[in-house]
Design a protein around this motif. Sequence first.
Motif, short mmCIF file in Angstrom:
data_model
loop_
_atom_site.label_atom_id
_atom_site.label_comp_id
_atom_site.label_asym_id
_atom_site.label_seq_id
_atom_site.Cartn_x
_atom_site.Cartn_y
_atom_site.Cartn_z
N PHE A 1 -7.50 3.99 0.15
CA PHE A 1 -8.85 4.03 -0.43
C PHE A 1 -9.43 2.62 -0.56
CE2 PHE A 1 -6.81 7.80 -2.58
CZ PHE A 1 -7.48 8.77 -1.84
N GLY A 2 -10.70 2.49 -0.21
CA GLY A 2 -11.37 1.20 -0.34
C GLY A 2 -11.38 0.71 -1.78
N GLY A 3 -11.48 1.65 -2.71
CA GLY A 3 -11.50 1.28 -4.13
C GLY A 3 -10.20 0.61 -4.56
N TRP A 4 -9.09 1.03 -3.95
CA TRP A 4 -7.80 0.40 -4.28
C TRP A 4 -7.78 -1.05 -3.78
CZ3 TRP A 4 -3.77 -1.65 -1.31
CH2 TRP A 4 -2.60 -1.95 -2.03
N VAL A 5 -8.31 -1.25 -2.58
CA VAL A 5 -8.36 -2.62 -2.03
C VAL A 5 -9.25 -3.49 -2.91
CG1 VAL A 5 -9.03 -4.03 -0.03
CG2 VAL A 5 -7.92 -1.80 0.33
N ALA B 1 0.84 -1.19 0.00
CA ALA B 1 0.00 0.00 0.00
C ALA B 1 0.88 1.25 0.00
CB ALA B 1 -0.92 -0.02 1.22
N MET B 2 0.78 2.03 -1.05
CA MET B 2 1.66 3.19 -1.27
C MET B 2 0.93 4.51 -1.00
SD MET B 2 4.56 1.90 -2.25
CE MET B 2 5.47 3.02 -3.32
N PRO B 3 1.68 5.59 -0.78
CA PRO B 3 1.06 6.89 -0.50
C PRO B 3 0.08 7.35 -1.58
CG PRO B 3 3.39 6.97 0.03
CD PRO B 3 3.15 5.64 -0.62
N ALA B 4 0.35 7.01 -2.83
CA ALA B 4 -0.54 7.45 -3.92
C ALA B 4 -1.93 6.81 -3.81
CB ALA B 4 0.06 7.09 -5.27
N ASP B 5 -2.04 5.75 -3.03
CA ASP B 5 -3.31 5.04 -2.89
C ASP B 5 -4.08 5.47 -1.64
OD1 ASP B 5 -2.52 3.43 -5.14
OD2 ASP B 5 -1.23 2.32 -3.76
N ALA B 6 -3.61 6.53 -0.98
CA ALA B 6 -4.18 6.91 0.32
C ALA B 6 -4.71 8.34 0.33
CB ALA B 6 -3.12 6.76 1.40
#
Length: 128
Positions: A29-33, A17-22
């Motif tokens: 973000f739930g969408g990333w998961v 999980a990277m900063p760009a996904d937060a």
Amino acid sequence: MTDSLKPAGELTLRTLAMPADANPAGDIFGGWVMAQMDLASGIRAGERAHGRVVTAAVKEMAFQLPVKIGDTLSIYTEITRVGRTSITLSVEAWAHRARHRLLEKVTAGTFIMVALGEDGKPTPVREE
Ligand SMILES: CC(C)(COP(=O)(O)OP(=O)(O)OC[C@H]1O[C@@H](n2cnc3c(N)ncnc32)[C@H](O)[C@@H]1OP(=O)(O)O)[C@@H](O)C(=O)NCCC(=O)NCCS
């Protein structure tokens, strides 16, 4: 809850999980998961179908715990049903916490993938 102690299914995908996904608070973000779960479903169902698959449906999902920047996300999949052209998977997402030796289930869902033929139309899934 006993079902939260150990992942069920086959480890299909691991990622970081990277900063760009937060968001600015460091929550992923739930969408990333969900996207990682979708990818894992595509890998597993594609292997079973020996070909191209597409996501037909995702059943209701709830996020029990957050994923944080630096967590490793592991996606476990289990094929629970093979229909004529569809493959149903039970999918779990587990977070390995960056600073702790802790593995926690963050969410789970049911993904229905459909095998597609060369023409892009649903095609029967072969027997194993
Ligand atoms: C999924 C898709 C191929 C189904 O096409 P279709 O013409 O409706 O096909 P069918 O009615 O023959 O259904 C095919 C299978 O999908 C299943 N299915 C279709 N929609 C479903 C739904 N909403 N929920 C559960 N299963 C579903 C059917 O039960 C059937 O399964 P089976 O063959 O094992 O019995 C088509 O709707 C599609 O291409 N959707 C877009 C998929 C996509 O782009 N996903 C990514 C979104 S960004």
